[in-house]
Design an enzyme around this catalytic site. Sequence first.
Site, short mmCIF file in Angstrom:
data_model
loop_
_atom_site.label_atom_id
_atom_site.label_comp_id
_atom_site.label_asym_id
_atom_site.label_seq_id
_atom_site.Cartn_x
_atom_site.Cartn_y
_atom_site.Cartn_z
N ASP A 1 7.55 -9.92 -31.27
CA ASP A 1 8.23 -9.19 -32.09
C ASP A 1 8.55 -7.85 -32.20
O ASP A 1 8.03 -7.09 -30.94
CB ASP A 1 7.10 -8.87 -33.17
CG ASP A 1 7.25 -8.83 -34.59
OD1 ASP A 1 8.59 -8.16 -34.65
OD2 ASP A 1 6.89 -8.62 -35.34
N ASP A 2 9.67 -7.12 -33.02
CA ASP A 2 9.78 -6.13 -31.52
C ASP A 2 9.81 -5.07 -30.78
O ASP A 2 9.33 -4.54 -29.81
CB ASP A 2 9.78 -4.94 -32.47
CG ASP A 2 9.82 -4.17 -33.76
OD1 ASP A 2 10.52 -5.39 -34.36
OD2 ASP A 2 9.27 -3.62 -34.41
N CYS B 1 13.29 -7.99 -38.22
CA CYS B 1 12.89 -9.09 -38.51
C CYS B 1 13.30 -9.98 -39.47
O CYS B 1 12.62 -11.19 -39.60
CB CYS B 1 11.01 -8.57 -38.66
SG CYS B 1 10.48 -7.36 -39.76
N ARG C 1 14.00 -14.00 -39.19
CA ARG C 1 13.18 -14.88 -39.50
C ARG C 1 14.10 -16.04 -40.85
O ARG C 1 13.99 -17.32 -40.71
CB ARG C 1 12.18 -14.54 -40.32
CG ARG C 1 11.31 -14.46 -38.77
CD ARG C 1 9.61 -13.16 -39.12
NE ARG C 1 9.83 -12.50 -37.89
CZ ARG C 1 9.35 -12.54 -37.44
NH1 ARG C 1 8.20 -12.97 -36.98
NH2 ARG C 1 9.20 -11.24 -36.19
N LYS D 1 3.95 -15.25 -37.84
CA LYS D 1 4.19 -14.58 -39.16
C LYS D 1 5.12 -15.33 -39.99
O LYS D 1 6.46 -15.62 -39.08
CB LYS D 1 4.84 -12.82 -37.98
CG LYS D 1 5.72 -12.29 -39.07
CD LYS D 1 5.14 -10.82 -37.95
CE LYS D 1 7.13 -9.86 -39.43
NZ LYS D 1 7.31 -9.13 -38.60
N HIS E 1 7.09 -14.06 -43.18
CA HIS E 1 7.69 -12.67 -43.29
C HIS E 1 8.80 -13.42 -44.08
O HIS E 1 10.38 -12.78 -43.53
CB HIS E 1 7.64 -12.03 -42.23
CG HIS E 1 8.02 -11.02 -42.85
ND1 HIS E 1 8.44 -9.52 -42.21
CD2 HIS E 1 7.94 -9.89 -44.30
CE1 HIS E 1 8.37 -8.54 -42.27
NE2 HIS E 1 8.32 -8.52 -43.78
N HIS F 1 5.36 -5.40 -31.96
CA HIS F 1 5.44 -4.44 -32.99
C HIS F 1 4.24 -3.67 -33.84
O HIS F 1 3.42 -3.64 -32.65
CB HIS F 1 4.97 -5.19 -33.95
CG HIS F 1 5.83 -5.19 -35.45
ND1 HIS F 1 5.34 -3.76 -36.37
CD2 HIS F 1 7.17 -4.95 -36.42
CE1 HIS F 1 6.37 -3.66 -37.29
NE2 HIS F 1 6.35 -4.30 -37.29
N ASP G 1 13.07 -10.79 -31.97
CA ASP G 1 13.52 -11.09 -33.32
C ASP G 1 14.79 -9.38 -33.65
O ASP G 1 15.43 -9.88 -34.25
CB ASP G 1 12.71 -10.86 -34.45
CG ASP G 1 11.65 -9.58 -34.37
OD1 ASP G 1 11.59 -9.23 -33.48
OD2 ASP G 1 11.28 -9.59 -35.24
N ASN G 2 14.36 -9.22 -32.63
CA ASN G 2 15.41 -7.45 -32.60
C ASN G 2 14.99 -6.62 -31.41
O ASN G 2 14.20 -7.02 -30.41
CB ASN G 2 15.23 -7.09 -34.44
CG ASN G 2 13.15 -6.84 -34.15
OD1 ASN G 2 13.28 -6.53 -35.14
ND2 ASN G 2 13.05 -5.51 -33.48
N LYS H 1 16.00 -1.99 -33.21
CA LYS H 1 16.15 -2.28 -34.28
C LYS H 1 16.06 -1.79 -35.61
O LYS H 1 17.13 -0.45 -35.44
CB LYS H 1 14.36 -2.38 -34.26
CG LYS H 1 14.24 -3.44 -34.92
CD LYS H 1 12.44 -3.44 -35.76
CE LYS H 1 12.38 -3.60 -37.18
NZ LYS H 1 10.76 -3.40 -37.19
#
Length: 567
Positions: free
Chosen positions: A33-34, A71, A75, A128, A130, A232, A334-335, A413
Amino acid sequence: MKFRLLAALLFLASSAAALAADPPPNIIYIMSDDMGFSDIGCYGSEINTPNLDALAADGLRYTQFYNTARCCPTRASLISGLYPHQAGVGHMMNDRGYDGYRGDLNRNCVTIAEALKSAGYRAYMSGKWHVTKATQPKSEADKHNWPLQRGFDRFYGTIHGAGSFYDPNTLTRDNQYISPHADPEYGPDQWPGETYYYTDAISDHAVRFIKEHHEQTADAPFFMYVAYTAAHWPMHALEKDIQRYAGKYDAGYDAIRQARYEKLISLGLIDADATTLFPIDPAAKEREFWEWDKRNMEVYAAMIDNMDQGIGRIVQSLRETGQLDSTLLCFFQDNGGCAEQYGRRGKAAPRNSEPTMPPMADSDLQPRMEPQQTRDGYPVRTGRGVMAGPPDTYIAYGKAWATVSNTPFREYKHFTHEGGISTPLIVHWPDQVKRAGKLEQTPAHLIDLMATAVDVSGAEYPKTSHDGQPIKPMEGVSLAPTFSGKAIDREAIFWEHEGNRAVRNGDYKLVAKGAKGSWELYNIAQDRSEQTDLAEEHPEVVEKLAKQWEAYARRANVLPLNPKRGK
């Protein structure tokens, strides 16, 4: 229509020669994540990631793999094999009044877990979720888009997107919220550190699901989705991990970025002639609070290090149960790196010597993304100078370090320039991927991971849901041919988020910032850092790609562009 027909024909062709053996492989998709393109060791980083590096050494690294820049859309796109607006999640988890922006995974798509049921797969998820608005459900019916209602047999993780790593909100086992401090199935004697830490918990539950599957249903293959929240914000890490990076970033932003750039070139992941190490925004560099911002990066690195340790435990559980060689394992993000300023503004509040708030009971659920207090009663602090790491802090690492993370790409992002959408992809499958340590240059997108899973599993992708709703066809192309060095073909890949938009066709990429931003044109093969805009030089290419993007936007529920909440 031409693109969809071509994609369908390519999928059928690849399925005819699918890599699926008898029995079909286990499939594990791991997403962080991130994180930026250069944040793991085998993609240029100084951060210690020996387990991911080992997977890369025995598998493939993709140099041009893409996400959707944020995010929730990522997903939704990953799990459905569609572009995010087609799955109903074009923005975040709020309803903006149009089908592409409902903020809930719709029923015109199936998840990978649902699609693989036809091939006898069991499905597990740790991490996660989301992709639903229902973070405060009033009834069981409100949980219609929770993991168990979308094809997964077991789930441990968070329904919401962000939160404390020590006390995450919406923490859930299967279908029920739980407190990490009153959990009979994962208590203090099972925590690798001296405290509960969400990254460890995600890893440990993935290991548990692998072992329990082997003990109870070894005759069936499994799909597992491991969705870390590392790295993140908030910058939370265990002190034992932070200590490994003490002094690691003393040289500063530019020196670390330069070292990553040179390592990326030496690894063959980027071409020095096609990338430029442009200056970091001087306004983003911290001077007055340098020791603080250096600490932020030390904690960020520790978060990634801890995740890698957990991935090592996952790999070891596969090895111990004799399943490693027959498991397709993919790692991606994710990004791109996150330049958000969360918790970085204002004056830092000092830490009180004693708790000033009533302690929380072990059974209390954490209701907030950003907690107001720690479990033992200390206020949670933000602001410049608050040293990240412990549970009473809530800080992001900022734009300068995000620029380092995204080396050598532009933006972050949210944006559809390369820094927002470029991610590593590591593919490891010893039974079938024999090109150990090779680089794969094929441009690919996470929409391809549904098509890949369906292909290698031998599953039949459904046309309708269990209640008769029509299911949109997959948008992706199976990556299975690339495992053996063969080519795939597609017309274009598309993006949109918050009005930021792009299309890539061959080496050309058309990209714009914001709903009113002008189109920019880049030759990615010659200028992947997107520094030389060719729009005026090649108006005919701009016109062609803009028409392709507009056709995609009309058919994929993208329009109206970036609608506001409730409109």
